[in-house]
Design a protein around this motif. Structure first.
Motif, PDB file in Angstrom:
ATOM      1  N   THR A 147       0.831  -1.189   0.000  1.00 57.91           N
ATOM      2  CA  THR A 147       0.000   0.000   0.000  1.00 57.91           C
ATOM      3  C   THR A 147       0.870   1.245   0.000  1.00 57.91           C
ATOM      4  O   THR A 147       1.753   1.403   0.833  1.00 57.91           O
ATOM      5  CB  THR A 147      -0.912   0.018   1.242  1.00 57.91           C
ATOM      6  OG1 THR A 147      -1.682  -1.170   1.247  1.00 57.91           O
ATOM      7  CG2 THR A 147      -1.822   1.223   1.224  1.00 57.91           C
ATOM      8  N   TYR A 305      -0.201  -6.988  -8.566  1.00 59.48           N
ATOM      9  CA  TYR A 305      -0.681  -5.849  -7.781  1.00 59.48           C
ATOM     10  C   TYR A 305      -0.817  -4.594  -8.630  1.00 59.48           C
ATOM     11  O   TYR A 305      -1.838  -3.911  -8.605  1.00 59.48           O
ATOM     12  CB  TYR A 305       0.276  -5.587  -6.615  1.00 59.48           C
ATOM     13  CG  TYR A 305      -0.055  -4.354  -5.813  1.00 59.48           C
ATOM     14  CD1 TYR A 305      -0.963  -4.402  -4.766  1.00 59.48           C
ATOM     15  CD2 TYR A 305       0.551  -3.127  -6.094  1.00 59.48           C
ATOM     16  CE1 TYR A 305      -1.265  -3.280  -4.016  1.00 59.48           C
ATOM     17  CE2 TYR A 305       0.256  -2.003  -5.360  1.00 59.48           C
ATOM     18  CZ  TYR A 305      -0.650  -2.078  -4.325  1.00 59.48           C
ATOM     19  OH  TYR A 305      -0.948  -0.957  -3.600  1.00 59.48           O
ATOM     20  N   ARG A 309      -4.302  -2.614  -9.345  1.00 63.35           N
ATOM     21  CA  ARG A 309      -4.502  -1.293  -8.761  1.00 63.35           C
ATOM     22  C   ARG A 309      -4.359  -0.165  -9.780  1.00 63.35           C
ATOM     23  O   ARG A 309      -5.280   0.612 -10.011  1.00 63.35           O
ATOM     24  CB  ARG A 309      -3.496  -1.059  -7.625  1.00 63.35           C
ATOM     25  CG  ARG A 309      -3.743   0.249  -6.867  1.00 63.35           C
ATOM     26  CD  ARG A 309      -2.481   0.711  -6.169  1.00 63.35           C
ATOM     27  NE  ARG A 309      -1.443   1.029  -7.142  1.00 63.35           N
ATOM     28  CZ  ARG A 309      -0.184   1.275  -6.804  1.00 63.35           C
ATOM     29  NH1 ARG A 309       0.190   1.188  -5.551  1.00 63.35           N
ATOM     30  NH2 ARG A 309       0.706   1.577  -7.734  1.00 63.35           N
ATOM     31  N   LYS A 315      -8.881   0.063  -5.670  1.00 59.25           N
ATOM     32  CA  LYS A 315      -8.233   0.358  -4.400  1.00 59.25           C
ATOM     33  C   LYS A 315      -7.784  -0.970  -3.799  1.00 59.25           C
ATOM     34  O   LYS A 315      -8.588  -1.872  -3.588  1.00 59.25           O
ATOM     35  CB  LYS A 315      -9.214   1.048  -3.449  1.00 59.25           C
ATOM     36  CG  LYS A 315      -8.634   1.366  -2.075  1.00 59.25           C
ATOM     37  CD  LYS A 315      -9.689   1.999  -1.179  1.00 59.25           C
ATOM     38  CE  LYS A 315      -9.142   2.264   0.215  1.00 59.25           C
ATOM     39  NZ  LYS A 315     -10.201   2.831   1.109  1.00 59.25           N
ATOM     40  N   VAL A 316      -6.487  -1.107  -3.561  1.00 62.02           N
ATOM     41  CA  VAL A 316      -5.929  -2.368  -3.074  1.00 62.02           C
ATOM     42  C   VAL A 316      -5.170  -2.109  -1.772  1.00 62.02           C
ATOM     43  O   VAL A 316      -4.301  -1.238  -1.709  1.00 62.02           O
ATOM     44  CB  VAL A 316      -4.983  -3.002  -4.110  1.00 62.02           C
ATOM     45  CG1 VAL A 316      -4.464  -4.342  -3.606  1.00 62.02           C
ATOM     46  CG2 VAL A 316      -5.685  -3.169  -5.449  1.00 62.02           C
ATOM     47  N   ILE A 325      -9.825  -5.475  -1.879  1.00 59.92           N
ATOM     48  CA  ILE A 325      -9.985  -4.753  -3.144  1.00 59.92           C
ATOM     49  C   ILE A 325     -11.283  -3.972  -3.061  1.00 59.92           C
ATOM     50  O   ILE A 325     -12.355  -4.556  -2.871  1.00 59.92           O
ATOM     51  CB  ILE A 325     -10.000  -5.711  -4.350  1.00 59.92           C
ATOM     52  CG1 ILE A 325      -8.652  -6.435  -4.458  1.00 59.92           C
ATOM     53  CG2 ILE A 325     -10.295  -4.954  -5.640  1.00 59.92           C
ATOM     54  CD1 ILE A 325      -8.577  -7.413  -5.611  1.00 59.92           C
TER      55      ILE A 325
END
Length: 395
Positions: A147, A305, A309, A315-316, A325
């Motif tokens: 993130t 990923y 994203r 949104k991960v 997710i």
């Protein structure tokens, strides 16, 4: 008798001035040229040696928008003939206040393996702004599949306004690609480098007293040959050049010069510490296809990923060992787009999918068709134009 009463009112319309005629002609030419450039064909110049010897620096190409289907402009308001930057002022050549979703017109064919494709650079055009922080690409290198810290404000050029680059399509959606000791495999089958592609070779000679014009005549760039010791050189070459070099009496041995499988480059896709890959040894990697569902876990997320994203706009997040997710716990994900694996023919002089991974279909510009002009900047005045390359098809 007053004959004027029989004349129509249109007869009194003023004739266009020369200035008005020129303005109308220029507007029509600009509109027509823009339509051709957006929907049919566009010129492109080779800026680097990543595709040598297939394509050379100074080659001017025509790129077809029709073959794969023209992409509807995602940034419709832009200055004609300027890609993303005005030539004199250096300011933006587009207004991103209006953004359209990705759509593509029907094309003549799908992208095939070994097609030479022009596409928008997937990474490197995005910037993280927070008190002049480093580029987003550097941020991604540190934690691409984690993130991203919420303190950063992410801004970037629209997809269709990012840099255009050209590579060869090595893998199509659904393929499994891998490389071992510099040799590509597609779906478990070896895929040899084309005769126009280059790899580095270590060349040992029997003597240090050699006429290097022989190398030049075979196609070697003598100025770029690296001397490792008195009689040993490192040089980029095609397989055809090597086959002609080996029988010469002053050549002792020639071997492919590649990275050891145990070497970890550290900055290659997917930037996963568990995957110790390098430019000559990586994979296997499965290329996402539209409609393909991947299981989400610690093994797959480093690979997918960024696609989930960044490219597909989700949104991960990872919380307490689980992946979310769009704020929902996710154990699998179904891809919305097709993806491709692109690589340069000059394998050790190319930044490509080995560094930034998959190329999404919405980044694809078109198929390279043929060379219409070629200039050699190092040639003499009378030999600036490479006449033998003019109107040569690209394969």
């Amino acid at each position: 008798m007053n004959w004027k009463i029989w004349k129509k009112k249109n007869d009194h319309k003023k004739k266009k001035t020369k200035t008005r005629e020129w303005v109308d002609a220029i507007v029509f030419a600009v509109v027509a040229a823009t339509i051709i450039r957006v929907f049919f064909i566009e010129a492109y110049t080779i800026p680097s040696g990543s595709m040598e010897k297939s394509l050379l620096i100074g080659d001017f190409l025509f790129v077809s928008k029709v073959n794969y289907g023209a992409r509807i402009p995602m940034t419709p308001l832009a200055f004609p003939f300027a890609h993303h930057t005005m030539p004199l002022t250096g300011t933006k050549a587009y207004w991103d206040g209006i953004q359209w979703k990705y759509h593509r017109l029907p094309g003549l064919s799908e992208i095939k393996r070994n097609d030479v494709v022009v596409f928008n650079l997937p990474v490197g055009d995005t910037v993280a702004l927070e008190n002049q922080e480093p580029s987003y690409y550097n941020l991604i290198r540190q934690s691409d599949w984690k993130t991203v810290n919420s303190q950063y404000t992410i801004t970037s050029r629209p997809v269709d306004k990012r840099e255009n680059i050209i590579k060869r399509c090595i893998g199509i959606p659904g393929d499994v690609v891998s490389m071992k000791s510099g040799i590509m495999s597609i779906n478990g089958k070896i895929d040899p480098l084309k005769n126009t592609g280059q790899m580095p070779y270590k060349i040992k000679l029997t003597t240090g007293n050699v006429n290097f014009e022989v190398f030049s005549n075979l196609g070697f760039k003598v100025s770029e040959m690296q001397q490792l010791d008195g009689e040993t050189y490192l040089a980029n070459a095609t397989s055809e050049m090597i086959q002609k070099l080996k029988p010469l009496d002053f050549v002792k041995s020639v071997e492919l010069y590649v990275e050891s499988p145990s070497t970890n480059d550290g900055d290659l896709f997917p930037l996963d510490p568990k995957r110790k890959w390098n430019v000559d040894n990586f994979g296997p990697v499965k290329i996402p296809a539209k409609g393909w569902t991947v299981k989400i876990d610690s093994n797959t997320m480093p690979l997918y990923y960024r696609a989930i994203r960044t490219y597909e706009g989700n949104k991960v997040e990872q919380k307490a060992g689980a992946w979310y997710i769009n704020d929902k716990v996710a154990t699998n994900y179904t891809f919305k787009m097709n993806y491709y694996w692109m690589m340069g023919d000059n394998r050790h002089n190319s930044t490509d999918s080995r560094y930034w991974g998959f190329v999404p279909e919405d980044h694809v510009v078109g198929k390279a068709l043929f060379i219409w002009m070629s200039f050699d900047s190092e040639g003499s005045f009378l030999h600036k134009i490479r006449w033998g390359r003019l109107f040569r098809g690209i394969h």
